[in-house]
Scaffold this motif. Structure first.
Motif, short mmCIF file in Angstrom:
data_model
loop_
_atom_site.label_atom_id
_atom_site.label_comp_id
_atom_site.label_asym_id
_atom_site.label_seq_id
_atom_site.Cartn_x
_atom_site.Cartn_y
_atom_site.Cartn_z
N GLY A 198 2.31 16.74 3.39
CA GLY A 198 3.93 16.39 4.06
C GLY A 198 4.97 15.45 3.43
N ALA A 199 4.21 14.69 2.47
CA ALA A 199 5.14 13.57 1.99
C ALA A 199 4.50 13.41 0.48
N HIS A 200 3.66 12.82 -0.10
CA HIS A 200 3.24 12.84 -1.51
C HIS A 200 2.09 13.27 -1.72
N GLN A 201 1.64 14.11 -2.76
CA GLN A 201 0.17 14.64 -3.13
C GLN A 201 0.20 14.57 -4.70
N ILE A 202 -1.10 14.74 -5.05
CA ILE A 202 -1.39 15.09 -6.55
C ILE A 202 -2.01 16.33 -6.65
N THR A 203 -1.32 17.00 -7.45
CA THR A 203 -1.80 18.59 -7.70
C THR A 203 -2.58 18.67 -8.92
N LEU A 204 -3.58 19.22 -8.92
CA LEU A 204 -4.48 19.80 -10.08
C LEU A 204 -4.15 21.18 -10.50
N ILE A 205 -3.60 21.19 -11.63
CA ILE A 205 -3.09 22.50 -12.29
C ILE A 205 -4.18 23.16 -13.27
N GLY A 206 -4.35 24.55 -12.94
CA GLY A 206 -5.28 25.10 -13.78
C GLY A 206 -6.74 24.57 -13.75
N LEU A 207 -7.37 24.69 -12.74
CA LEU A 207 -8.67 24.28 -12.43
C LEU A 207 -9.42 24.85 -13.37
N TYR A 208 -10.66 24.22 -14.01
CA TYR A 208 -11.61 24.80 -14.92
C TYR A 208 -12.68 25.62 -14.15
N GLY A 209 -12.71 25.24 -12.97
CA GLY A 209 -14.15 25.76 -12.08
C GLY A 209 -13.63 25.97 -10.55
N LYS A 210 -14.39 26.74 -9.98
CA LYS A 210 -14.47 26.69 -8.47
C LYS A 210 -14.55 25.42 -7.47
N VAL A 211 -13.83 25.14 -6.74
CA VAL A 211 -13.79 24.10 -5.86
C VAL A 211 -14.11 24.39 -4.39
N GLU A 212 -15.41 23.86 -4.17
CA GLU A 212 -15.77 24.14 -2.67
C GLU A 212 -15.97 22.70 -1.57
N PRO A 213 -15.77 22.92 -0.51
CA PRO A 213 -16.04 21.69 0.38
C PRO A 213 -17.60 21.06 0.14
N GLY A 214 -17.59 19.91 0.25
CA GLY A 214 -18.62 19.22 -0.03
C GLY A 214 -19.06 18.82 -1.45
N GLY A 215 -18.05 19.27 -2.25
CA GLY A 215 -18.18 18.95 -3.64
C GLY A 215 -17.30 17.92 -4.06
N PHE A 216 -17.29 17.26 -5.37
CA PHE A 216 -16.56 16.04 -5.84
C PHE A 216 -15.78 16.48 -6.94
N ARG B 292 0.91 -1.00 -0.03
CA ARG B 292 0.00 0.14 0.13
C ARG B 292 0.87 1.16 -0.08
N VAL B 293 0.30 2.28 -0.69
CA VAL B 293 1.07 3.63 -0.49
C VAL B 293 0.16 4.44 -0.34
N SER B 294 0.25 5.60 0.41
CA SER B 294 -0.60 6.73 0.89
C SER B 294 -0.04 7.88 0.43
N LEU B 295 -0.62 8.78 -0.29
CA LEU B 295 -0.40 10.19 -0.16
C LEU B 295 -1.11 10.69 0.55
N ARG B 296 -0.16 11.67 1.25
CA ARG B 296 -0.72 12.31 2.64
C ARG B 296 0.04 13.81 2.62
#
Length: 184
Positions: free
Chosen positions: A135-153, A129-133
């Motif tokens: 302070g270690a690893h992450q995936i970054t979305l670059i150039g969002l096409y729209g606003k992102v808010e809590p509660g969304g997907f 198993r590999v965990s992104l978290r």
């Protein structure tokens, strides 16, 4: 008080099962309470139906992000990947219709200065198993096409060398929600 003492005395005897002491109505009320608490915890994100995507022994467990971002921003997210297969696999690419592109990053701390380093792939070991978290690893979305808010997907597709394409939705959580140490 007598009822409680009697109930405790019955419970102390080894030949009686705990639910046998409850009336049918009490068992239904207890079951309903457990279902309500479970549904509440699920809604709050404290219990995760896992895995969210699975193929060829590789599974994606609870992809998540915290906070909000505006159109054009960068936005990091995290997930755990498991591999129950006998052969290792590799995460090669992350695709999404929510941003221009996505990159896999690790934080390099060798020099004493924390700096992100872009990775070409992420190895997922056999039976591992590999965990992104944070302070270690992450995936970054670059150039969002729209606003992102809590509660969304945010819909994403993880492309693995052996397992192929696994689609999942990133759950965007509030900043105050508990950390996800249960996935590490």
């Amino acid at each position: 008080m007598k009822r409680i003492r009697r109930w405790l005395a019955i419970a102390a005897s080894a030949d009686v099962r705990p639910f046998a002491m409850l009336s049918r109505a009490a068992v239904w009320r207890l079951g309903g309470l457990v279902a309500l608490v479970g549904a509440g915890l699920l809604a709050m994100g404290q219990i995760h139906p896992e895995p969210v995507a699975q193929r060829g022994g590789v599974a994606v467990i609870h992809p998540w992000a915290k906070g909000s971002a505006l159109k054009g921003d960068q936005f990091p997210f995290y997930a755990t990947f498991t591999n129950s297969g006998a052969r290792p696999d590799r995460l090669l690419k992350i695709e999404t219709a929510a941003a221009h592109h996505a990159i896999l990053k690790a934080l390099d701390t060798k020099t004493g200065i924390v700096r992100p380093v872009e990775l070409d792939e992420l190895a997922v070991p056999a039976n591992g198993r590999v965990s992104l978290r944070p302070g270690a690893h992450q995936i970054t979305l670059i150039g969002l096409y729209g606003k992102v808010e809590p509660g969304g997907f945010i819909p994403v597709t993880f492309v693995f060398e052996r397992a192929g394409r696994l689609s999942a939705d990133i759950r965007v959580e509030n900043l105050g929600e508990p950390e996800h140490k249960d996935h590490s």
